[in-house]
Design a protein around this motif. Structure first.
Motif, PDB file in Angstrom:
ATOM      1  N   ILE A  90       0.839  -1.205   0.000  1.00 37.49           N
ATOM      2  CA  ILE A  90       0.000   0.000   0.000  1.00 37.49           C
ATOM      3  C   ILE A  90       0.869   1.248   0.000  1.00 37.49           C
ATOM      4  O   ILE A  90       0.593   2.210  -0.718  1.00 37.49           O
ATOM      5  N   VAL A  91       1.941   1.233   0.783  1.00 35.82           N
ATOM      6  CA  VAL A  91       2.852   2.381   0.804  1.00 35.82           C
ATOM      7  C   VAL A  91       3.541   2.518  -0.547  1.00 35.82           C
ATOM      8  O   VAL A  91       3.721   3.634  -1.056  1.00 35.82           O
ATOM      9  N   LEU A  92       3.910   1.395  -1.159  1.00 38.07           N
ATOM     10  CA  LEU A  92       4.525   1.459  -2.486  1.00 38.07           C
ATOM     11  C   LEU A  92       3.570   2.092  -3.498  1.00 38.07           C
ATOM     12  O   LEU A  92       3.983   2.901  -4.333  1.00 38.07           O
ATOM     13  N   LEU A  93       2.295   1.739  -3.426  1.00 39.35           N
ATOM     14  CA  LEU A  93       1.309   2.349  -4.324  1.00 39.35           C
ATOM     15  C   LEU A  93       1.150   3.842  -4.055  1.00 39.35           C
ATOM     16  O   LEU A  93       1.029   4.637  -4.989  1.00 39.35           O
ATOM     17  N   CYS A  94       1.136   4.217  -2.785  1.00 43.24           N
ATOM     18  CA  CYS A  94       1.008   5.641  -2.439  1.00 43.24           C
ATOM     19  C   CYS A  94       2.178   6.456  -2.968  1.00 43.24           C
ATOM     20  O   CYS A  94       2.025   7.616  -3.335  1.00 43.24           O
ATOM     21  N   VAL A  95       3.357   5.854  -3.003  1.00 46.13           N
ATOM     22  CA  VAL A  95       4.531   6.548  -3.538  1.00 46.13           C
ATOM     23  C   VAL A  95       4.537   6.494  -5.059  1.00 46.13           C
ATOM     24  O   VAL A  95       4.902   7.454  -5.732  1.00 46.13           O
ATOM     25  N   ALA A  96       4.109   5.367  -5.639  1.00 45.80           N
ATOM     26  CA  ALA A  96       4.193   5.175  -7.085  1.00 45.80           C
ATOM     27  C   ALA A  96       3.170   6.002  -7.849  1.00 45.80           C
ATOM     28  O   ALA A  96       3.466   6.485  -8.949  1.00 45.80           O
TER      29      ALA A  96
END
Length: 112
Positions: A86-92
């Motif tokens: 989820i954090v990766l998606l928020c950054v991506a």
């Protein structure tokens, strides 16, 4: 007020590592250590005391946030970091949006 500041500083320095790295969890021979990014902020102020008022305006506040980044997983002799998707998606998502806008402008400039 000075004692409050010293007390907050002592509390935050002692909980700094625990705020970012949780307690290890043992599960069927696997050790999991959660990792998070944490930050805190505090402030205070005092208004000017005028002749008409008997009291000064004082105020203060604080807050903090924590973002779960993932976990270190240790199985036997191997240790690896498992990121939080989820954090990766928020950054991506913002990165992909900015990259798409840049590519669109480059294509538009090359068409001229």
């Amino acid at each position: 007020m000075a004692n409050l500041t010293v007390d907050l500083a002592n509390i935050l320095t002692s909980t700094g590592v625990k705020a970012s790295y949780g307690d290890p969890v043992e599960l069927e021979g696997t050790t999991i250590i959660p990792v998070a990014s944490s930050w805190f902020g505090f402030g205070g102020g005092q208004g000017l005391e005028d002749d008409e008022s008997d009291s000064a305006m004082n105020g203060g506040g604080g807050g903090g946030a924590s973002v779960p980044l993932g976990a270190y997983v240790k199985q036997g002799d191997s240790l690896e970091f498992q990121p939080n998707p989820i954090v990766l998606l928020c950054v991506a998502v913002p990165f992909v949006w900015v990259a798409g806008r840049a590519v669109a402008r480059i294509v538009r400039a090359l068409k001229r």
